[in-house]
Design a protein around this motif. Structure first.
Motif, PDB file in Angstrom:
ATOM      1  N   GLN A  95       3.973 -17.259  -3.513  1.00 19.53           N
ATOM      2  CA  GLN A  95       3.155 -17.324  -4.608  1.00 19.53           C
ATOM      3  C   GLN A  95       1.688 -16.856  -4.244  1.00 19.53           C
ATOM      4  OE1 GLN A  95       4.074 -18.538  -7.575  1.00 19.53           O
ATOM      5  NE2 GLN A  95       6.028 -19.233  -7.113  1.00 19.53           N
ATOM      6  N   PRO A  96       1.116 -16.630  -5.248  1.00 13.66           N
ATOM      7  CA  PRO A  96      -0.469 -15.659  -4.994  1.00 13.66           C
ATOM      8  C   PRO A  96      -1.082 -17.013  -4.053  1.00 13.66           C
ATOM      9  CG  PRO A  96       0.132 -15.578  -7.239  1.00 13.66           C
ATOM     10  CD  PRO A  96       1.107 -16.149  -6.758  1.00 13.66           C
ATOM     11  N   HIS A 150       0.609  -3.141  -3.996  1.00 11.03           N
ATOM     12  CA  HIS A 150       1.860  -3.706  -3.918  1.00 11.03           C
ATOM     13  C   HIS A 150       1.749  -5.408  -3.929  1.00 11.03           C
ATOM     14  CE1 HIS A 150       4.322  -0.245  -3.440  1.00 11.03           C
ATOM     15  NE2 HIS A 150       3.826  -0.025  -2.519  1.00 11.03           N
ATOM     16  N   GLY A 151       0.651  -5.660  -4.260  1.00  7.10           N
ATOM     17  CA  GLY A 151       0.290  -7.248  -4.626  1.00  7.10           C
ATOM     18  C   GLY A 151       0.044  -8.017  -3.229  1.00  7.10           C
ATOM     19  N   PHE A 152      -0.688  -7.475  -2.319  1.00  2.00           N
ATOM     20  CA  PHE A 152      -1.163  -8.225  -1.401  1.00  2.00           C
ATOM     21  C   PHE A 152      -2.247  -7.599  -0.744  1.00  2.00           C
ATOM     22  CE2 PHE A 152       1.911  -5.365   0.674  1.00  2.00           C
ATOM     23  CZ  PHE A 152       1.538  -4.995   1.648  1.00  2.00           C
ATOM     24  N   ILE A 153      -3.071  -8.088   0.284  1.00  2.00           N
ATOM     25  CA  ILE A 153      -4.109  -7.665   1.050  1.00  2.00           C
ATOM     26  C   ILE A 153      -3.954  -8.169   2.309  1.00  2.00           C
ATOM     27  CG2 ILE A 153      -5.866  -7.981  -0.979  1.00  2.00           C
ATOM     28  CD1 ILE A 153      -6.827 -10.339   0.449  1.00  2.00           C
ATOM     29  N   ILE A 154      -4.472  -7.068   3.244  1.00  2.00           N
ATOM     30  CA  ILE A 154      -4.660  -7.603   4.756  1.00  2.00           C
ATOM     31  C   ILE A 154      -5.981  -8.179   5.049  1.00  2.00           C
ATOM     32  CG2 ILE A 154      -4.472  -6.597   6.986  1.00  2.00           C
ATOM     33  CD1 ILE A 154      -2.109  -6.205   5.407  1.00  2.00           C
ATOM     34  N   PRO A 155      -5.840  -9.631   5.303  1.00  2.00           N
ATOM     35  CA  PRO A 155      -7.045 -10.211   5.424  1.00  2.00           C
ATOM     36  C   PRO A 155      -7.788  -9.858   6.971  1.00  2.00           C
ATOM     37  CG  PRO A 155      -5.487 -11.688   6.294  1.00  2.00           C
ATOM     38  CD  PRO A 155      -4.804 -10.461   5.616  1.00  2.00           C
ATOM     39  N   THR A 156      -9.235  -9.985   6.966  1.00  3.17           N
ATOM     40  CA  THR A 156     -10.002  -9.837   8.386  1.00  3.17           C
ATOM     41  C   THR A 156      -9.569 -10.854   9.346  1.00  3.17           C
ATOM     42  OG1 THR A 156     -11.800 -10.847   7.271  1.00  3.17           O
ATOM     43  CG2 THR A 156     -11.346  -8.454   7.082  1.00  3.17           C
ATOM     44  N   ASP A 198      -0.488 -10.858  -6.186  1.00  2.00           N
ATOM     45  CA  ASP A 198       0.289 -10.780  -7.219  1.00  2.00           C
ATOM     46  C   ASP A 198       2.099 -11.019  -6.947  1.00  2.00           C
ATOM     47  OD1 ASP A 198       1.996  -9.216  -9.427  1.00  2.00           O
ATOM     48  OD2 ASP A 198       0.057  -9.055 -10.355  1.00  2.00           O
ATOM     49  N   ARG A 199       2.445 -11.933  -7.461  1.00  2.00           N
ATOM     50  CA  ARG A 199       3.643 -12.384  -7.078  1.00  2.00           C
ATOM     51  C   ARG A 199       4.854 -11.437  -7.479  1.00  2.00           C
ATOM     52  NH1 ARG A 199       8.345 -14.588  -8.511  1.00  2.00           N
ATOM     53  NH2 ARG A 199       9.422 -15.983  -7.047  1.00  2.00           N
ATOM     54  N   THR A 204       8.376  -7.290  -5.943  1.00  2.00           N
ATOM     55  CA  THR A 204       9.100  -5.810  -6.133  1.00  2.00           C
ATOM     56  C   THR A 204       8.991  -5.065  -4.752  1.00  2.00           C
ATOM     57  OG1 THR A 204       8.646  -5.847  -8.518  1.00  2.00           O
ATOM     58  CG2 THR A 204       8.955  -3.648  -7.434  1.00  2.00           C
ATOM     59  N   ALA A 205       7.843  -5.109  -4.145  1.00  2.00           N
ATOM     60  CA  ALA A 205       7.529  -4.232  -2.859  1.00  2.00           C
ATOM     61  C   ALA A 205       8.577  -4.832  -2.046  1.00  2.00           C
ATOM     62  CB  ALA A 205       6.231  -4.425  -2.450  1.00  2.00           C
ATOM     63  N   LEU A 206       8.700  -6.058  -1.769  1.00  2.00           N
ATOM     64  CA  LEU A 206       9.842  -6.664  -0.981  1.00  2.00           C
ATOM     65  C   LEU A 206      11.180  -6.098  -1.143  1.00  2.00           C
ATOM     66  CD1 LEU A 206       9.497  -8.928   1.287  1.00  2.00           C
ATOM     67  CD2 LEU A 206      10.466 -10.472  -0.226  1.00  2.00           C
ATOM     68  N   PHE A 207      11.509  -6.152  -2.258  1.00  2.00           N
ATOM     69  CA  PHE A 207      12.897  -5.625  -2.591  1.00  2.00           C
ATOM     70  C   PHE A 207      13.127  -4.335  -2.579  1.00  2.00           C
ATOM     71  CE2 PHE A 207      13.160  -9.194  -6.100  1.00  2.00           C
ATOM     72  CZ  PHE A 207      13.290 -10.239  -5.030  1.00  2.00           C
TER      73      PHE A 207
END
Length: 228
Positions: A95-96, A150-156, A198-199, A204-207
């Motif tokens: 989930q987001p 692809h619906g994610f971020i890389i945190p610092t 974004d779930r 989708t990127a995971l698949f």
């Protein structure tokens, strides 16, 4: 979605052949799935992504797919039976806002135009082709751009730098004997944390995988609980 863990016998002639040739490894992995008809490639039809991780005791081969594979014919290839899990319930928990540890082997590349030929982040040959990105900071920038799509971020991290580390691997090659082509892949291993934004886009990127060379050991994103 299924994730298989295979434990190759590194003394096996077949594994040593596959380890030296990406196309042979691809063929061995696809042997675990039924043949398909029509114009859709079997890898795409079954949603196959794979990654070979080096461990202290040898190698672990991860294979993700939409279709449940059958590895029983590879008994001679493995040191123990393959472990295959259904990830459907885990996917439902994505989930987001959730932070997860991740591992990804990718082939970060850049398409160069004539004016880009002296780009210090890349090496290569011909104009208007894809070139591997070689500088670590540029490899991380590539992943951050992929994450945004692809619906994610890389945190610092605590050092205010992106919470991800890169390790470049030696160039991998393979021979497509049916076409006479040589495949070359410059793999980069990423380990770090991500935050889902974004779930739908993320799953989708995971698949389907991230970046090019998905048939040759790149693009598979594996997840684990965040490491505090």
């Amino acid at each position: 979605m299924y994730l298989s863990r295979l434990f190759p016998d590194t003394t096996s002639h077949d594994f040593r052949r596959d380890h030296a040739d990406l196309h042979h490894m691809h063929r061995t992995i696809m042997s675990g799935f039924p043949d398909v008809t029509g114009n859709t490639p079997a890898r795409t039809h079954h949603g196959v992504l794979w990654r070979l991780d080096r461990t202290r005791h040898g190698h672990t081969l991860y294979v993700q797919s939409h279709t449940r594979p059958d590895w029983s014919h590879l008994d001679h290839y493995l040191t123990r039976p393959a472990d295959t899990r259904d990830l459907s319930e885990i996917v439902e928990t994505l989930q987001p806002g959730r932070t997860l540890a991740f591992r990804l082997t990718a082939n970060p590349t850049k398409r160069l135009r004539l004016t880009d030929q002296r780009d210090p982040n890349c090496t290569g040959g011909r104009r208007d082709n894809r070139y591997p990105i070689v500088k670590p900071e540029a490899q991380i920038s590539w992943l951050i751009n992929q994450a945004n799509r692809h619906g994610f971020i890389i945190p610092t991290g605590s050092d205010t730098q992106p919470d991800v580390a890169t390790t470049s691997a030696p160039r991998q090659t393979g021979k497509q004997h049916d076409r006479g082509n040589t495949v070359s892949v410059d793999q980069v291993h990423y380990d770090g944390h991500l935050v889902i934004t974004d779930r739908t886009t993320f799953t989708t990127a995971l698949f389907t995988g991230i970046g090019p060379s998905k048939a040759y050991g790149c693009g598979l994103l594996t997840l684990a609980p965040a490491q505090r």
